[in-house]
Design a protein around this motif. Structure first.
Motif, PDB file in Angstrom:
ATOM      1  N   VAL A  18       0.976  -1.007  -0.113  1.00  0.00           N
ATOM      2  CA  VAL A  18      -0.015  -0.042  -0.027  1.00  0.00           C
ATOM      3  C   VAL A  18       0.915   1.235   0.100  1.00  0.00           C
ATOM      4  CG1 VAL A  18      -1.838   1.288   1.309  1.00  0.00           C
ATOM      5  CG2 VAL A  18      -1.749  -1.340   1.411  1.00  0.00           C
ATOM      6  N   GLY A  19       1.197   1.702  -1.127  1.00  0.00           N
ATOM      7  CA  GLY A  19       2.041   2.840  -1.363  1.00  0.00           C
ATOM      8  C   GLY A  19       1.598   4.304  -1.620  1.00  0.00           C
ATOM      9  N   GLY A  20       0.205   4.177  -1.911  1.00  0.00           N
ATOM     10  CA  GLY A  20      -0.720   5.342  -2.229  1.00  0.00           C
ATOM     11  C   GLY A  20      -1.818   4.979  -3.125  1.00  0.00           C
ATOM     12  N   PRO A  21      -2.521   5.992  -3.643  1.00  0.00           N
ATOM     13  CA  PRO A  21      -4.037   5.320  -4.233  1.00  0.00           C
ATOM     14  C   PRO A  21      -4.138   4.907  -5.504  1.00  0.00           C
ATOM     15  CG  PRO A  21      -3.419   7.717  -4.427  1.00  0.00           C
ATOM     16  CD  PRO A  21      -2.357   7.276  -3.937  1.00  0.00           C
ATOM     17  N   ASP A  22      -3.027   4.759  -6.009  1.00  0.00           N
ATOM     18  CA  ASP A  22      -2.977   4.428  -7.654  1.00  0.00           C
ATOM     19  C   ASP A  22      -2.749   3.014  -7.725  1.00  0.00           C
ATOM     20  OD1 ASP A  22      -3.289   6.962  -8.502  1.00  0.00           O
ATOM     21  OD2 ASP A  22      -1.132   7.484  -8.285  1.00  0.00           O
ATOM     22  N   TYR A  23      -3.169   2.360  -8.843  1.00  0.00           N
ATOM     23  CA  TYR A  23      -2.928   1.037  -9.104  1.00  0.00           C
ATOM     24  C   TYR A  23      -1.470   0.574  -8.943  1.00  0.00           C
ATOM     25  CZ  TYR A  23      -3.346  -3.216 -12.252  1.00  0.00           C
ATOM     26  OH  TYR A  23      -3.411  -4.680 -12.763  1.00  0.00           O
ATOM     27  N   GLY A  88      -5.290   5.942   4.307  1.00  0.00           N
ATOM     28  CA  GLY A  88      -6.381   5.673   4.288  1.00  0.00           C
ATOM     29  C   GLY A  88      -7.137   4.368   4.283  1.00  0.00           C
ATOM     30  N   PRO A  89      -8.671   4.236   3.934  1.00  0.00           N
ATOM     31  CA  PRO A  89      -9.340   3.120   3.974  1.00  0.00           C
ATOM     32  C   PRO A  89      -8.655   2.266   2.741  1.00  0.00           C
ATOM     33  CG  PRO A  89     -10.701   5.095   4.148  1.00  0.00           C
ATOM     34  CD  PRO A  89      -9.431   5.534   3.640  1.00  0.00           C
ATOM     35  N   GLN A  90      -8.357   0.938   3.123  1.00  0.00           N
ATOM     36  CA  GLN A  90      -8.061   0.062   2.189  1.00  0.00           C
ATOM     37  C   GLN A  90      -9.263  -1.280   2.009  1.00  0.00           C
ATOM     38  OE1 GLN A  90      -5.671   0.917   0.261  1.00  0.00           O
ATOM     39  NE2 GLN A  90      -5.042   2.675   1.338  1.00  0.00           N
ATOM     40  N   ALA A  91      -9.750  -1.520   0.976  1.00  0.00           N
ATOM     41  CA  ALA A  91     -10.666  -2.449   0.977  1.00  0.00           C
ATOM     42  C   ALA A  91      -9.853  -3.702   0.622  1.00  0.00           C
ATOM     43  CB  ALA A  91     -11.378  -2.391  -0.598  1.00  0.00           C
ATOM     44  N   SER A  92     -10.359  -5.091   1.355  1.00  0.00           N
ATOM     45  CA  SER A  92      -9.838  -6.251   1.518  1.00  0.00           C
ATOM     46  C   SER A  92      -9.645  -6.923   0.359  1.00  0.00           C
ATOM     47  CB  SER A  92     -10.471  -7.043   2.764  1.00  0.00           C
ATOM     48  OG  SER A  92     -11.503  -7.589   2.228  1.00  0.00           O
ATOM     49  N   PHE A  93      -9.115  -7.716  -0.038  1.00  0.00           N
ATOM     50  CA  PHE A  93      -9.170  -8.672  -1.176  1.00  0.00           C
ATOM     51  C   PHE A  93     -10.339  -9.393  -1.074  1.00  0.00           C
ATOM     52  CE2 PHE A  93      -4.050  -9.132  -1.549  1.00  0.00           C
ATOM     53  CZ  PHE A  93      -3.943  -7.966  -1.969  1.00  0.00           C
ATOM     54  N   LEU A  94     -10.644 -10.017   0.202  1.00  0.00           N
ATOM     55  CA  LEU A  94     -11.886 -10.784   0.140  1.00  0.00           C
ATOM     56  C   LEU A  94     -13.151 -10.241  -0.290  1.00  0.00           C
ATOM     57  CD1 LEU A  94     -13.318 -13.391   0.945  1.00  0.00           C
ATOM     58  CD2 LEU A  94     -13.430 -12.560   3.304  1.00  0.00           C
ATOM     59  N   GLY A  95     -13.269  -8.730   0.344  1.00  0.00           N
ATOM     60  CA  GLY A  95     -14.332  -7.807  -0.220  1.00  0.00           C
ATOM     61  C   GLY A  95     -14.302  -7.638  -1.699  1.00  0.00           C
ATOM     62  N   ALA A  96     -13.170  -7.530  -2.261  1.00  0.00           N
ATOM     63  CA  ALA A  96     -13.185  -7.243  -3.590  1.00  0.00           C
ATOM     64  C   ALA A  96     -13.671  -8.677  -4.346  1.00  0.00           C
ATOM     65  CB  ALA A  96     -11.947  -6.887  -4.337  1.00  0.00           C
ATOM     66  N   LEU A  97     -13.293  -9.621  -3.795  1.00  0.00           N
ATOM     67  CA  LEU A  97     -13.730 -11.133  -4.264  1.00  0.00           C
ATOM     68  C   LEU A  97     -14.991 -11.211  -4.328  1.00  0.00           C
ATOM     69  CD1 LEU A  97     -12.099 -13.420  -5.611  1.00  0.00           C
ATOM     70  CD2 LEU A  97     -12.317 -14.454  -3.366  1.00  0.00           C
ATOM     71  N   GLN A  98     -15.750 -10.993  -2.983  1.00  0.00           N
ATOM     72  CA  GLN A  98     -17.000 -11.052  -2.968  1.00  0.00           C
ATOM     73  C   GLN A  98     -17.938 -10.316  -3.771  1.00  0.00           C
ATOM     74  OE1 GLN A  98     -16.910 -10.837   1.266  1.00  0.00           O
ATOM     75  NE2 GLN A  98     -17.271 -13.001   1.753  1.00  0.00           N
ATOM     76  N   ALA A  99     -17.492  -9.362  -4.131  1.00  0.00           N
ATOM     77  CA  ALA A  99     -18.050  -8.311  -4.906  1.00  0.00           C
ATOM     78  C   ALA A  99     -18.243  -8.858  -6.334  1.00  0.00           C
ATOM     79  CB  ALA A  99     -17.350  -6.773  -5.138  1.00  0.00           C
TER      80      ALA A  99
END
Ligand SMILES: [Zn+2]
Length: 274
Positions: A18-23, A88-99
């Motif tokens: 997590v180094g910033g907001p970008d890809y 700031g807020p970081q979405a988990s891998f699991l959350g992205a997967l569940q989506a």
């Protein structure tokens, strides 16, 4: 492509990147973007275990345009949203997967470090001392059905453990795991710990720390000892898709940030395997 010529890319992410907001520089952003891209292009996410079963001849599924997901080092950021200090807020891998509701077989294998002492030191020295490398999330994540837990060694042979373990062990490198004693310390000890915590037969996959796959482990130790430890395959980071000729003790993976760093490069990677 006939079923005999199957090839499946295995993608690898690090939730601590997590180094910033970008890809580029944030694997949470990249992970969510890549899943959306894969789905849009008609690729199917399947469990890493399926890829191993296909390679070992234990299953014969249609894996055309399938990919598998893994992440290394095992932090709670794999499965829980966090507020990352400074970012700031970081979405988990699991959350992205569940989506990704349109992906019925979606699954992510998290390769975790077993040693509680090593995890505690890494959490303190390499992260933010917020308990992100505790193991309390392992069992509930497994029970949820979308997460697998894999073996990423006892302590990653990480420099934070300098002075501990077998004598004269140089830290920060996994190529030095070149004897029965060192393999027992790094791999058998981790397998035993994970089996005790999560159940025999639960953690069947190993991932080499740093992607370092010593010949001793690939050609000698794993073929002799792997099955007795309940292990079926060991994953590297050498790029390339898994296929019928992949060495089960050195299965290739693609690493986010190493083999691709943008949505365009990810799309090109998939297109090259189509
Ligand atoms: Zn690692």
């Amino acid at each position: 492509m006939s079923r005999r010529d199957w090839q499946v890319p295995v993608l690898t992410y690090h939730a601590s990147t997590v180094g910033g907001p970008d890809y580029a520089g944030n694997d949470h952003v990249a992970f969510a973007s890549d899943l959306a891209t894969a789905t849009r292009l008609g690729w199917r996410i399947v469990p890493l275990q399926w890829v191993v079963e296909q390679r070992l001849g234990l299953a014969d599924r249609d894996l055309h345009r399938c990919l598998a997901l893994s992440c290394d080092d095992g932090t709670v950021l794999d499965v829980r949203d966090v507020d990352y200090p400074g970012h700031g807020p970081q979405a988990s891998f699991l959350g992205a997967l569940q989506a990704q509701a349109g992906q019925p077989d979606r699954h992510l294998t998290c390769f975790v470090i077993a040693s509680p002492e090593a995890r505690q030191r890494m959490d303190r020295d390499c992260l933010h001392g917020l308990g992100w490398m505790d193991e309390d999330w392992w069992a509930p994540a497994l029970a949820g059905g979308r997460i697998g837990i894999g073996n990423h060694s006892w302590d990653h042979n990480h420099p934070v453990m300098a002075g501990e373990g077998p004598p004269d062990l140089v830290r920060g490198d996994f190529h030095v795991i070149d004897s029965d004693a060192r393999a027992d310390h790094q791999i058998r000890q981790a397998a035993d710990y994970l089996a005790a915590r999560l159940g025999q037969g639960t953690c069947r996959l190993f991932a080499y720390p740093y992607g370092h796959a010593p010949d001793f482990l690939v050609r000698d130790w794993f073929p002799r000892q792997g099955a007795a430890l309940g292990l079926q395959a060991a994953f590297g980071t050498q790029g390339g898709a898994v296929g019928p000729d992949s060495d089960p003790w050195h299965v290739p993976r693609y690493v986010c940030g190493l083999h691709w760093s943008s949505p365009q490069q990810f799309e090109a990677l998939l297109a090259g395997l189509d």
